[in-house]
Design a protein around this motif. Structure first.
Motif, mmCIF file in Angstrom:
data_model
loop_
_atom_site.group_PDB
_atom_site.id
_atom_site.type_symbol
_atom_site.label_atom_id
_atom_site.label_comp_id
_atom_site.label_asym_id
_atom_site.label_seq_id
_atom_site.Cartn_x
_atom_site.Cartn_y
_atom_site.Cartn_z
ATOM 1 N N VAL A 67 0.859 -1.185 0.000
ATOM 2 C CA VAL A 67 0.000 0.000 0.000
ATOM 3 C C VAL A 67 0.893 1.232 0.000
ATOM 4 O O VAL A 67 1.674 1.440 0.928
ATOM 5 C CB VAL A 67 -0.925 0.023 1.237
ATOM 6 N N MET A 68 0.801 2.030 -1.044
ATOM 7 C CA MET A 68 1.668 3.205 -1.182
ATOM 8 C C MET A 68 0.881 4.482 -0.904
ATOM 9 O O MET A 68 -0.284 4.604 -1.308
ATOM 10 C CB MET A 68 2.263 3.253 -2.597
ATOM 11 N N SER A 69 1.505 5.393 -0.219
ATOM 12 C CA SER A 69 0.860 6.691 0.025
ATOM 13 C C SER A 69 0.752 7.447 -1.289
ATOM 14 O O SER A 69 1.646 7.390 -2.137
ATOM 15 C CB SER A 69 1.663 7.503 1.042
ATOM 16 N N GLN A 70 -0.374 8.142 -1.448
ATOM 17 C CA GLN A 70 -0.654 8.849 -2.685
ATOM 18 C C GLN A 70 -0.735 10.358 -2.426
ATOM 19 O O GLN A 70 -1.376 10.782 -1.463
ATOM 20 C CB GLN A 70 -1.974 8.377 -3.286
ATOM 21 N N SER A 71 -0.097 11.119 -3.271
ATOM 22 C CA SER A 71 -0.182 12.578 -3.156
ATOM 23 C C SER A 71 -1.560 13.053 -3.605
ATOM 24 O O SER A 71 -2.042 12.676 -4.684
ATOM 25 C CB SER A 71 0.890 13.241 -4.014
ATOM 26 N N LEU A 72 -2.196 13.857 -2.777
ATOM 27 C CA LEU A 72 -3.504 14.404 -3.132
ATOM 28 C C LEU A 72 -3.392 15.532 -4.143
ATOM 29 O O LEU A 72 -4.418 16.030 -4.625
ATOM 30 C CB LEU A 72 -4.223 14.891 -1.868
ATOM 31 N N LEU A 73 -2.173 15.923 -4.476
ATOM 32 C CA LEU A 73 -1.966 16.930 -5.515
ATOM 33 C C LEU A 73 -1.587 16.303 -6.850
ATOM 34 O O LEU A 73 -1.219 17.022 -7.788
ATOM 35 C CB LEU A 73 -0.882 17.928 -5.082
ATOM 36 N N SER A 74 -1.686 14.980 -6.924
ATOM 37 C CA SER A 74 -1.453 14.329 -8.209
ATOM 38 C C SER A 74 -2.592 14.676 -9.157
ATOM 39 O O SER A 74 -3.720 14.989 -8.727
ATOM 40 C CB SER A 74 -1.367 12.813 -8.027
ATOM 41 N N GLY A 75 -2.320 14.623 -10.449
ATOM 42 C CA GLY A 75 -3.348 14.965 -11.430
ATOM 43 C C GLY A 75 -4.585 14.100 -11.283
ATOM 44 O O GLY A 75 -5.718 14.568 -11.402
ATOM 45 N N GLU A 76 -4.374 12.805 -10.987
ATOM 46 C CA GLU A 76 -5.509 11.880 -10.853
ATOM 47 C C GLU A 76 -6.414 12.277 -9.688
ATOM 48 O O GLU A 76 -7.640 12.290 -9.811
ATOM 49 C CB GLU A 76 -4.979 10.460 -10.645
ATOM 50 N N ASN A 77 -5.810 12.591 -8.541
ATOM 51 C CA ASN A 77 -6.611 12.924 -7.362
ATOM 52 C C ASN A 77 -7.262 14.302 -7.475
ATOM 53 O O ASN A 77 -8.366 14.515 -6.969
ATOM 54 C CB ASN A 77 -5.755 12.847 -6.098
ATOM 55 N N ILE A 78 -6.583 15.232 -8.127
ATOM 56 C CA ILE A 78 -7.204 16.551 -8.342
ATOM 57 C C ILE A 78 -8.437 16.404 -9.231
ATOM 58 O O ILE A 78 -9.500 16.970 -8.945
ATOM 59 C CB ILE A 78 -6.189 17.529 -8.982
ATOM 60 N N ALA A 79 -8.307 15.623 -10.295
ATOM 61 C CA ALA A 79 -9.450 15.394 -11.187
ATOM 62 C C ALA A 79 -10.578 14.673 -10.446
ATOM 63 O O ALA A 79 -11.755 15.016 -10.579
ATOM 64 C CB ALA A 79 -9.006 14.583 -12.402
ATOM 65 N N LYS A 80 -10.201 13.678 -9.639
ATOM 66 C CA LYS A 80 -11.209 12.914 -8.901
ATOM 67 C C LYS A 80 -11.971 13.819 -7.938
ATOM 68 O O LYS A 80 -13.195 13.691 -7.779
ATOM 69 C CB LYS A 80 -10.542 11.774 -8.129
#
Length: 538
Positions: A67-80
């Motif tokens: 389980v890897m930590s994910q940046s909430l500023l990644s393009g995927e999470n911003i779009a989501k």
């Protein structure tokens, strides 16, 4: 005015709590600030490569999934965040659950049912057992939400006065029951619907157990026992500690004539008695309908196909799977129960003359939920961000490993969680807001330690209620002070806080001991709701 302001100044630790708490923004804004902090932490953790091994899932090679930590500023999470904003809000489980229940509860409250039921119960209370009757009715009255504070507490003061006792002692006992015993009751209710909705989101977000099903009655046995643990506590503290101290506090006899307070010693009118009888019949009717749907022909609320006889004989089918439709139906059941009982009562006393009155009361109940909708919007997105970052699961995995490595006995660890929620409650009064903050980490962490989601919810509830009655930040605290000042004009904020401290301490201690004992004995928390838990496949 200057005297009143001076009266409300509190020094020491309680004064610090009041001053610090008053500087905090509204919980809605707190969620916004915490979301910004969470975003920053997610970026740092993603850059640092923070990971954890998933305890149940494996990758294509058969090794534990990382389980890897994910940046909430990644393009995927911003779009989501922007694309799924509507879905994030509308799929926030507590939102739908609470709104459905409140459709019925709004009718029961505005028809006058809750107030009349409390008056009837208090008016018939023998003087010898007045204190425990007030405490018990106050805890049961939690189902009436706002009405419990507005009706029950001042009525208890008048009832004590009518019995020749100090009225503020009655106010204290009722306040302790309604607010300190907020999580204790003889039946599940609105709070169970609200908290288990958040628990459900935490379990889904962790992805530890996709088969887990929300059980609204998952804390029933626990809150029932808690009710009768708190009952002697409130009785003893009121009669042996609070009332003797209040003997030095003079009170006015004019408060009982206040037009804004209804005298419970006055007999119910014939229409009110008729309404209560009708409400009782409506209650029995709704319960009967649910019993038929559960045990009658076709058993629509029992999932028999999920448990074929052969599988069940092998012991591979949990009762909770068969009863899942029944548990989920209880949300609608509470709505129909409140709606039917309120309608039956209102038709007798004249508060519900036709279907338009009924619809109007339901609409008014929804209008009262305006603030909750705003809070739910903020909480839904905070929880979603936590899940997208994977930090909740990662912190839970490492936290569980840390507790195991420390050798700390599980009951003691549960007790520390009770103290954590009790401390946080001094500053953030909303039960749902606190649980939305804590659940994404605590629920999966406790699942990894062998404690069920129902157990995590029960443990949180004990700490959440006990300190309600000593923090000036609790929304009804000033209202209770107003009730007390009707009897004693010199009764200040410090007086009310000091009076409620013994209740808070004893309720926290006894609730804490109950949690430790319950975990130690491994008792079920409700129907098909064991406290012990093992991850799928273990």
């Amino acid at each position: 005015m200057a005297e009143a302001q001076e009266d409300e100044k509190v020094g020491g630790f309680l004064g610090w709590i009041e001053r610090t708490g008053n500087k905090l923004p509204d919980p809605v804004v707190i969620f916004f600030y915490l979301a910004l902090v969470l975003i920053a932490i997610s970026v740092v953790c993603a850059l640092a490569g923070l990971t954890a091994l998933h305890p149940t899932q494996v990758n294509a090679d058969g090794n534990p999934l990382v389980v890897m930590s994910q940046s909430l500023l990644s393009g995927e999470n911003i779009a989501k965040f922007w694309v799924e904003m509507t879905k994030t809000f509308s799929h926030f489980h507590p939102l739908g659950y609470v709104l459905v229940v409140m459709l019925g509860a709004g009718v029961a409250e505005r028809s006058g049912l809750f107030g009349a039921a409390m008056r009837a119960a208090l008016g018939n209370a023998p003087k010898v057992i007045l204190t425990p009757m007030v405490a018990l009715i106050a805890m049961i009255a939690n189902h009436a939400a706002d009405a419990a504070y507005v009706v029950m507490i001042p009525l208890a003061g008048i009832m004590f006065h009518a019995a020749g006792r100090h009225p503020i002692a009655g106010i204290a006992a009722a306040f302790a029951g309604v607010s300190g015993g907020f999580s204790a009751n003889i039946l599940p209710g609105q709070l169970d619907v609200l908290l288990f909705g958040i628990t459900e989101i935490a379990v889904e977000g962790s992805q530890l157990d996709p088969s887990w099903t929300m059980n609204v009655a998952g804390n029933w046995w626990f809150i029932f026992v808690l009710t009768f643990i708190y009952l002697p506590v409130i009785w003893y503290v009121t009669d042996k500690i609070i009332e003797p101290r209040l003997a030095k506090t003079p009170f006015s006899n004019t408060a009982s004539a206040d037009e804004s307070v209804q005298d419970p010693s006055a007999k119910l009118s014939s229409n009110e008695k008729k309404g209560l009888n009708r409400a009782g019949l409506a209650l029995l009717l709704v319960v009967g309908v649910w019993l038929v749907m559960t045990f009658g022909p076709g058993t629509p609320l029992i999932d028999e196909p999920a448990c074929p006889a052969a599988v069940e004989a092998e012991g591979q089918c949990a009762a909770v799977q068969r009863l899942a439709p029944f548990f989920k139906s209880l949300v609608g059941g509470f709505m129909v129960l409140f709606l039917g009982a309120g309608w039956a009562y209102g038709s007798a006393v004249g508060t519900v003359k036709n279907h338009r009155d009924l619809v109007s009361m339901m609409a008014e109940g929804m209008r009262d939920m305006g603030y909750y909708l705003v809070l739910a919007f903020a909480a839904a997105h905070f929880v979603a961000l936590f899940n997208w970052s994977n930090l909740g699961l990662i912190f839970a995995i490492h936290g569980a490993a840390g507790i195991e490595a420390s050798g700390l006995p599980l009951p003691i660890a549960m007790g520390l969680i009770v103290l954590l929620s009790a401390t946080l409650n001094l500053f953030v009064g909303s039960a749902s807001a606190k649980w939305a903050l804590l659940a994404p980490v605590l629920v999966p962490m406790l699942m990894l330690l062998g404690v069920s989601p129902e157990g995590a919810t029960a443990i949180y509830r004990v700490g959440d209620g006990a300190t309600n009655i000593i923090t000036p930040l609790m929304v009804y605290f000033p209202l209770v002070l107003v009730f007390a000042r009707r009897w004693s004009k010199d009764f200040g904020l410090g007086s009310l806080t000091a009076m409620m401290i013994p209740y808070s301490v004893w309720m926290l201690v006894t609730g804490l001991l109950l949690v430790v004992l319950w975990v130690f004995l491994g008792l079920d928390l409700g129907p098909a709701a064991p406290i012990a838990y093992s991850l799928p496949g273990n």
